[in-house]
Design a protein around this motif. Sequence first.
Motif, PDB file in Angstrom:
ATOM      1  N   LEU A  50       7.365   4.047  -1.540  1.00 21.49           N
ATOM      2  CA  LEU A  50       6.658   3.240  -2.528  1.00 21.49           C
ATOM      3  C   LEU A  50       6.479   1.816  -2.021  1.00 21.49           C
ATOM      4  N   ASP A  51       5.365   1.192  -2.450  1.00 19.22           N
ATOM      5  CA  ASP A  51       5.133  -0.206  -2.077  1.00 19.22           C
ATOM      6  C   ASP A  51       5.804  -1.129  -3.093  1.00 19.22           C
ATOM      7  N   ASP A  71       4.673  -2.555  -5.648  1.00 16.93           N
ATOM      8  CA  ASP A  71       4.239  -2.311  -7.030  1.00 16.93           C
ATOM      9  C   ASP A  71       4.672  -0.935  -7.534  1.00 16.93           C
ATOM     10  N   ASN A  72       5.594  -0.310  -6.794  1.00 22.35           N
ATOM     11  CA  ASN A  72       6.059   1.038  -7.116  1.00 22.35           C
ATOM     12  C   ASN A  72       4.950   2.091  -7.069  1.00 22.35           C
ATOM     13  N   GLN A  73       3.953   1.855  -6.228  1.00 22.92           N
ATOM     14  CA  GLN A  73       2.875   2.812  -6.003  1.00 22.92           C
ATOM     15  C   GLN A  73       3.105   3.474  -4.649  1.00 22.92           C
ATOM     16  N   VAL A  74       2.615   4.708  -4.513  1.00 24.51           N
ATOM     17  CA  VAL A  74       2.774   5.418  -3.243  1.00 24.51           C
ATOM     18  C   VAL A  74       2.029   4.659  -2.158  1.00 24.51           C
ATOM     19  N   SER A  75       2.697   4.489  -1.043  1.00 23.96           N
ATOM     20  CA  SER A  75       2.120   3.786   0.102  1.00 23.96           C
ATOM     21  C   SER A  75       1.395   4.811   0.981  1.00 23.96           C
TER      22      SER A  75
END
Length: 171
Positions: free
Chosen positions: A135-136, A138-142
């Motif tokens: 995760l990046d 922002d807690n989004q998948v990288s």
Amino acid sequence: MIENFGSNLARLRKERNLTQTEFSEMLGITKQTISNIEQSKAYPSFTTLEKISQLLKAGPTELFGTENEILLYNTPKLLDEVDSYQDKIHNILKLEQALEKINKIDLDNLVDQVSYIQNFFSKTPRTDETGEPILDNDNQVSFADSPYSKVPVQEIEKLAMQIKEIKRFKD
């Protein structure tokens, strides 16, 4: 011949999905009159007979003929239907042959190739050693860049132009 009229009228009316009430209204006569005609208890006037013929688009053979006479009369129509079905069957057989050819292709190999091409142009999620997505902030998948993004497209285009120039000069 006249003895066939009532049953032929009922058959033709039903083939056109008309009720006795609907048909009688179209003819301008009562439902009971239609019922009596179809049961051969009464016969239409010549004026009504002409309207019946026009509304049902039926000729004398279809209105007054026996079952065999009607079948013989309809033979050209039936042959046309057979021809149309023959064309449809021919198309189905061609489709079946095409499907047989497709079945002979190694579909697993084809799926692998399509998947490889898709992965070449698509960004893929980054994962850790256990296979979990990274995760990046922002807690989004990288996502990792696609392999295509690493291809030096501009350099390849430049080389292609130079090869065209050399070829043009040579010719």
